[in-house]
Design a protein around this motif. Structure first.
Motif, PDB file in Angstrom:
ATOM      1  N   PRO A 334      -4.426  11.049   2.934  1.00 54.66           N
ATOM      2  CA  PRO A 334      -4.148   9.714   2.395  1.00 54.66           C
ATOM      3  C   PRO A 334      -3.809   9.764   0.905  1.00 54.66           C
ATOM      4  CG  PRO A 334      -6.193   9.737   3.661  1.00 54.66           C
ATOM      5  CD  PRO A 334      -5.787  11.164   3.465  1.00 54.66           C
ATOM      6  N   TYR A 335      -2.843   8.961   0.509  1.00 55.49           N
ATOM      7  CA  TYR A 335      -2.511   8.768  -0.904  1.00 55.49           C
ATOM      8  C   TYR A 335      -1.746   7.459  -1.014  1.00 55.49           C
ATOM      9  CZ  TYR A 335       2.381   9.949  -0.004  1.00 55.49           C
ATOM     10  OH  TYR A 335       3.674   9.943   0.466  1.00 55.49           O
ATOM     11  N   GLU A 336      -1.643   6.959  -2.219  1.00 53.74           N
ATOM     12  CA  GLU A 336      -0.898   5.720  -2.440  1.00 53.74           C
ATOM     13  C   GLU A 336      -0.256   5.757  -3.818  1.00 53.74           C
ATOM     14  OE1 GLU A 336      -1.549   0.847  -2.269  1.00 53.74           O
ATOM     15  OE2 GLU A 336      -3.265   2.170  -2.558  1.00 53.74           O
ATOM     16  N   PHE A 337       0.995   5.325  -3.885  1.00 50.44           N
ATOM     17  CA  PHE A 337       1.649   5.102  -5.165  1.00 50.44           C
ATOM     18  C   PHE A 337       1.507   3.630  -5.524  1.00 50.44           C
ATOM     19  CE2 PHE A 337       4.475   8.770  -3.806  1.00 50.44           C
ATOM     20  CZ  PHE A 337       3.892   9.672  -4.684  1.00 50.44           C
ATOM     21  N   THR A 338       1.054   3.365  -6.740  1.00 49.69           N
ATOM     22  CA  THR A 338       0.900   1.973  -7.183  1.00 49.69           C
ATOM     23  C   THR A 338       1.738   1.655  -8.409  1.00 49.69           C
ATOM     24  OG1 THR A 338      -1.050   2.590  -8.483  1.00 49.69           O
ATOM     25  CG2 THR A 338      -1.422   1.781  -6.232  1.00 49.69           C
TER      26      THR A 338
END
Length: 569
Positions: A334-338
């Protein structure tokens, strides 16, 4: 040219660039002989293309081209050089050396920070080219493989706060860059007077190199400052307890297209899965090798990795990488760009050092009236004890500043216009490619046009009482993708003098392609449309809803989910 499991049709008529590379004697061509030709200021025949593999593009000043033609003079040929700086880190000593060369030996006197996280010299005349390479070599810099059909400068998130994690990611950017470099000694022989040696093979790139340019990044979420979806190969850092443990691998992004050709389009990268650190170089090598063997060598407009994935299927490409590497991708972590902007101003790192991000409009470092940016950077370099970091957003970080040096560096920056408290968020979130007068592909203004456009957009935001807000705005002079307009909330792509294709619908994280809204329109149309759309956004948006999300949610523009089917629909 055929390789094991090659997808090339041996009976096909390959693009002329394939002949050029085959006959180049591993990128040597006749560049040395051309350098001695004083009749022309340019490079002839194949060498015009071959110098790109050495990090240079032949250009001329288009502002004076017509006048020179009237005088029966050839265009004022010069070269633009793009340095190889994996991760964008440069020492103060290196900075002072490139500053001096820019001042004394280039036509424009500037240092240009680029979206490829490096610097460019513009306007280097033929008699100065060899000296330029030797100067760079003397301070540990080269320009090998920053252009041409090879893996280009490897980007890395600058991330000055989490310094230990950044250092690990940066080291991988260097390792990937070095691993994928051409093996030919042509660069050293031609520019550095190196000993002549026979090149017999290119174990990774092949004797005809890649079908088209190839771009690679290492990025640390949640900041997507390198715009992973603009790149062929991306390593998204996965950390545990602040330590890098592996990467999610994204393949097949790219933004270039050709006006009027619906077989070309921007495309997001596909997530192939997770790999532990020890597999990084092998996976990089074999993503490259599959693209080398399967990429389109007949039609260069469809030669990039994104088209290879769409032609043969992402799953088949991935399976071939796994087979060649002897490694199976694991399920993505899991990862997220914000975000994807730079943190302008001072931030403190976990190591107690301070980092000052300087906003450099369009990346052009030059002494302007009342704003001597170049002199200011030089004065900082003369006292700075850390390093500089060039960002993929064309800004400059003065990194690793001890607390007792902060005040002195800030004073220099303010005195020379490198810090301006009047700059708005909109200015920080706007970007342009170089375009005219130097880029031969430019169809419309970009760098020279952006400052006035920003002022007009700032007025529209103020008119609708949201002056503190901003839109990710990018302007490019042609559809080749250098300024990454195809990942902007508002992307303007040059179509002709004063005319742009107007795209809407990217997002703040840089994970969505915008869609064509108005074709071939001038500034008056663009501003009129933005006026009413910004007005609606100011009053109708949801909490924290970005402009790009708003125009999609309200039906102003359709969302591009799959570029091949949605972009032109």
């Amino acid at each position: 040219m055929s390789k094991p499991n090659s997808k090339q049709d041996p009976n096909a008529k390959f693009a002329d660039n394939e002949r050029l590379k085959t006959q180049s004697n591993f990128l040597r061509g006749t560049i040395e002989q051309d350098l001695k030709d004083e009749i022309t200021g340019g490079f002839t025949a194949d060498n015009f293309q071959l110098i790109r593999f050495h990090g240079m593009y032949q250009q001329d000043d288009r502002d004076i081209r017509a006048e020179r033609a009237k005088q029966k003079l050839e265009p004022l040929h010069n070269v633009m050089l793009r340095a190889r700086m994996p991760g964008g880190i440069i020492t103060p000593a290196q900075w002072l050396a490139i500053d001096a060369f820019a001042e004394e030996r280039t036509s424009y006197g500037s240092i240009r920070l680029t979206t490829r996280q490096t610097f460019q010299f513009h306007g280097v005349l033929k008699p100065n080219i060899k000296d330029m390479h030797q100067m760079l070599d003397s301070v540990g810099i080269d320009s090998i493989a920053t252009a041409g059909d090879v893996n280009r400068n490897v980007l890395c998130t600058t991330n000055p706060v989490e310094s230990e994690l950044h250092q690990e990611a940066y080291q991988w950017a260097i390792k990937i860059s070095e691993h994928l470099l051409p093996h030919t000694k042509a660069y050293a022989e031609i520019w550095l007077n190196g000993e002549k040696s026979e090149t017999t093979e290119e174990p990774i790139l092949g004797s005809t190199y890649l079908p088209r340019k190839f771009k690679t990044t290492v990025t640390i979420p949640p900041n997507n400052e390198v715009d992973v979806h603009a790149n062929d190969l991306n390593f998204v850092a996965i950390a545990e307890d602040g330590k890098l443990v592996g990467f999610n691998v994204l393949v097949g992004g790219g933004l270039a297209m050709t006006h009027g050709d619906t077989d070309t389009y921007p495309r997001k990268a596909d997530d192939f899965g997770y790999i532990p650190l020890e597999h990084t170089l092998k996976i990089a090598e074999h993503v490259v090798s599959v693209q080398r063997d399967w990429g389109n060598r007949v039609n260069r407009k469809n030669a990039k990795t994104k088209y290879t994935l769409d032609t043969f299927g992402s799953d088949e490409f991935k399976a071939e990488v796994e087979a060649r590497a002897g490694i199976k991708f694991e399920t993505s972590r899991p990862y997220e760009f914000t975000t994807r902007g730079d943190r302008i101003g001072w931030v403190e790192g976990i190591d107690g050092k301070f980092h000052l991000t300087l906003f450099i409009q369009n990346g052009r470092i030059l002494d302007y009236p009342n704003q001597p940016l170049k002199t200011g950077c030089r004065k900082i370099a003369e006292i700075h004890q850390g390093d500089f970091r060039m960002t993929a957003n064309q800004n400059l970080i003065v990194a690793g500043v001890p607390a007792d040096q902060k005040a002195a560096i800030e004073q220099i920056a303010r005195q020379h216009g490198l810090i301006d408290d009047g700059h708005t968020a909109q200015r920080f979130n706007s970007m342009a490619c170089v375009s005219l007068p130097t880029c031969p592909l430019a169809m419309a203004e970009a760098e020279r046009y952006l400052p006035s456009l920003i002022e007009k957009v700032e007025l529209l935001l103020a008119k609708h009482h949201i002056a503190q807000d901003s839109i990710i705005l990018r302007v490019v002079g042609c559809p080749n993708g250098c300024g990454r307009a195809m990942l902007a909330e508002v992307g303007l792509v040059g179509k002709g003098p004063g005319k742009y294709n107007f795209h809407l619908g990217g997002n703040l994280a840089g994970t969505r392609i915008p869609k064509l809204y108005k074709e071939n329109v001038a500034e008056d149309v663009i501003l009129a449309e933005l006026d009413q759309l910004i007005g609606r956004w100011a009053t109708e948006r949801l909490d924290n809803e970005g402009f790009g999300d708003f125009v999609i949610r309200t039906g102003v523009i359709a969302e591009v989910k799959v570029s091949k089917t949605d972009f032109y629909a």
